[in-house]
Design an enzyme around this catalytic site. Structure first.
Site, PDB file in Angstrom:
ATOM      1  N   HIS A 123     -46.958  -0.499  39.382  1.00  0.00           N
ATOM      2  CA  HIS A 123     -46.101  -1.645  39.115  1.00  0.00           C
ATOM      3  C   HIS A 123     -45.419  -1.509  37.753  1.00  0.00           C
ATOM      4  O   HIS A 123     -44.263  -1.897  37.579  1.00  0.00           O
ATOM      5  CB  HIS A 123     -46.925  -2.933  39.150  1.00  0.00           C
ATOM      6  CG  HIS A 123     -47.526  -3.227  40.484  1.00  0.00           C
ATOM      7  ND1 HIS A 123     -47.189  -4.334  41.248  1.00  0.00           N
ATOM      8  CD2 HIS A 123     -48.448  -2.557  41.216  1.00  0.00           C
ATOM      9  CE1 HIS A 123     -47.876  -4.323  42.371  1.00  0.00           C
ATOM     10  NE2 HIS A 123     -48.649  -3.257  42.379  1.00  0.00           N
ATOM     11  N   ASP A 137     -43.710  -9.741  38.474  1.00  0.00           N
ATOM     12  CA  ASP A 137     -44.259  -9.116  39.675  1.00  0.00           C
ATOM     13  C   ASP A 137     -44.663 -10.163  40.704  1.00  0.00           C
ATOM     14  O   ASP A 137     -45.077 -11.276  40.368  1.00  0.00           O
ATOM     15  CB  ASP A 137     -45.478  -8.282  39.281  1.00  0.00           C
ATOM     16  CG  ASP A 137     -45.866  -7.286  40.350  1.00  0.00           C
ATOM     17  OD1 ASP A 137     -46.497  -7.693  41.350  1.00  0.00           O
ATOM     18  OD2 ASP A 137     -45.526  -6.103  40.210  1.00  0.00           O
TER      19      ASP A 137
END
Length: 490
Positions: free
Chosen positions: A20, A123
């Protein structure tokens, strides 16, 4: 100067996992390259992940700021000093970590108060970011570390539950309402959807993901690391079914043009950049197989031995990146007897993190054995490298379908069951066969031609006037105008 428009300020907040954080840093570079003020929020032990590569970047690009907030280990029941998702293997610790991140909300609000950004890119797994952005009356964009095809598959599975119609875990079912006929088995779905393992953990995981998806629905829109030409039917499909604004700005890894930038992506590499390049330079074009299973999959010793035997039988040169927990473990515990001696000069084993983009972009690399994580898959596509697909868990079986059935640039090794632990289910004969098919003969040539066409499309997408470039410019213009229309957020 008085009267000048205020410079747009984007704050990015990635989930604390390598898969990520890597694309988030690339996205930050892309915003900065468009003269947008850019700030990344992270925690103390994750900060080197950003600060070290930015030391090099500051000589070639606009500055990117880092804001560090404390990670609440003591509140979340997480061992002190553990701040990264990649360090956990049990479902119990995964759930604890995901829930511990919710406690970052107050610290995030303090940073927002201090920096006063115009937009928060956070995210998917940080759902509280939607509420924080609303509190400051700015848009929250969700970063999806996946693709439109996988999102369409997930949407259809969640809505229609086609797996309920089959009588066994290995019976195929068709995923409804997709542009192509895509079939899966229950074995290939995430374990929590199959209700396997600890029932309470399954319930808690479903709650966590449910909260994330609910927050995404309330967000301003989604940034996707993909590009229109790669999956046009699924960009259109996902736009339709999601009801969200979606900006496809990938492949984001292509913002790294210099070898040093490619080398420094992610965790510090276990090999020197020049040693790696020198080894590749000694090989013929398209002669090397690169094998890597990413940062999360756990590969058993017995499966590693099967891979080694398959590589040796294929007679191909190779680079093999292997993540091992025990650094003091002897190689003969997971490699056939005298394997490294026999493979001397033919194979390069990297224990730990490998400079993946640097390897994939090298002309000597001819194929990529991959777990089909989306970062790796898209990096392979961007480098024009055919793939041997070996999905382990999460969205990886969906990504395999995209590569094999729609893009037609890979060969499946035969993985059948979703699990973070990869045991010796795939035998060396099948590994040898898949590698040989993707490296040797007419089929390999056809795969390479298709892969090269996708590489060209990927690179055109991010150039001036390309689809991803235009999406990025459109996003920046919309965010800039949002500042004078604060009531746009629903």
């Amino acid at each position: 100067m008085a009267g000048e428009p205020q410079r747009l300020h984007i704050m990015l907040f990635p989930f604390m996992a390598a898969g990520h954080m890597i694309p988030t840093l690339d996205i930050a570079k892309m915003f900065a390259a468009q003269q947008v003020k850019t700030t990344i929020v992270t925690t103390p032990r994750n900060s080197p992940f950003f600060t070290k590569p930015l030391e090099t970047y500051k000589n070639i690009g606009p500055p990117i700021d880092i804001e560090i907030i404390p990670f609440p280990c003591h509140l979340g029941g997480i061992p002190e000093g553990i701040e990264n998702f990649d360090q956990f293997t049990s479902d119990e610790m995964v759930v604890k970590f995901l829930k511990a991140t919710y406690m970052l909300q107050e610290s995030l609000e303090q940073v927002m108060e201090k920096c006063k950004p115009d937009c928060l890119v956070a995210d998917l797994l940080l759902p509280f970011a939607t509420d924080v952005a609303a509190k400051f009356n700015i848009p929250r964009l969700v970063f999806f570390g996946t693709n439109n095809f996988a999102q369409c598959v997930i949407y259809s599975i969640m809505k229609y539950k086609p797996y309920e119609a089959v009588s066994s875990d290995d019976e195929e079912f068709v995923i409804p309402n997709l542009p192509h006929e895509i079939k899966l088995t229950k074995f290939q779905l995430p374990e929590m959807m199959r209700e396997q393992g600890d029932k309470q953990m399954t319930i808690e995981l479903m709650e966590v993901f449910g909260r994330a998806l609910a927050a995404e629905q309330k967000s301003y829109g989604v940034i996707m690391n993909s590009f229109y030409e790669l999956e046009p039917e699924y960009v259109d499909c996902y736009n339709k079914v999601s009801g969200r604004k979606i900006w496809n700005i990938g492949p984001v890894s292509l913002c790294n043009r210099e070898n040093e930038a490619k080398f420094q992506r992610g965790i510090k590499s276990s090999i020197d950049e020049y040693d790696c390049l020198q080894w590749l330079d000694s090989k013929k074009p398209k002669s090397v197989v690169y094998i890597c299973f990413g940062s999360l999959a756990e590969i058993s010793n017995s499966q590693l031995r099967e891979i080694a035997m398959g590589l040796e039988a294929s007679e191909q040169d190779f680079i093999w990146a292997i993540k091992r927990k025990n650094e003091n473990e002897k190689n003969d515990e997971w490699l056939p007897h005298e394997f490294e001696k026999r493979m001397e000069g033919k194979g390069l084993i990297i224990r730990g993190w490998a400079p993946q983009v640097l390897i994939l972009d090298h002309e000597a690399t001819g194929a990529f054995v991959t777990h089909c994580g989306w970062n790796s898959t898209l990096e392979g596509i961007s480098s024009g490298v055919p793939m041997v697909t070996w999905p382990a868990f999460a969205d990886q079986f969906y990504n395999e379908k995209l590569v094999i059935q729609i893009l037609k640039t890979g060969i499946a090794v035969g993985a059948k069951e979703s699990s973070r632990t990869v045991d010796a289910k795939v035998k060396h004969e099948d590994i040898n066969k898949a590698i040989t098919r993707v490296m040797v003969g007419q089929e390999a040539l056809e795969l390479r031609i298709k892969a090269n066409k996708l590489k060209d499309l990927a690179r055109k997408a991010v150039e001036v006037g390309g689809s991803s470039y235009c999406h990025m410019r459109s996003l920046i213009q919309e965010l800039s105008s949002y500042n004078v229309k604060p009531n746009m957020l629903d």
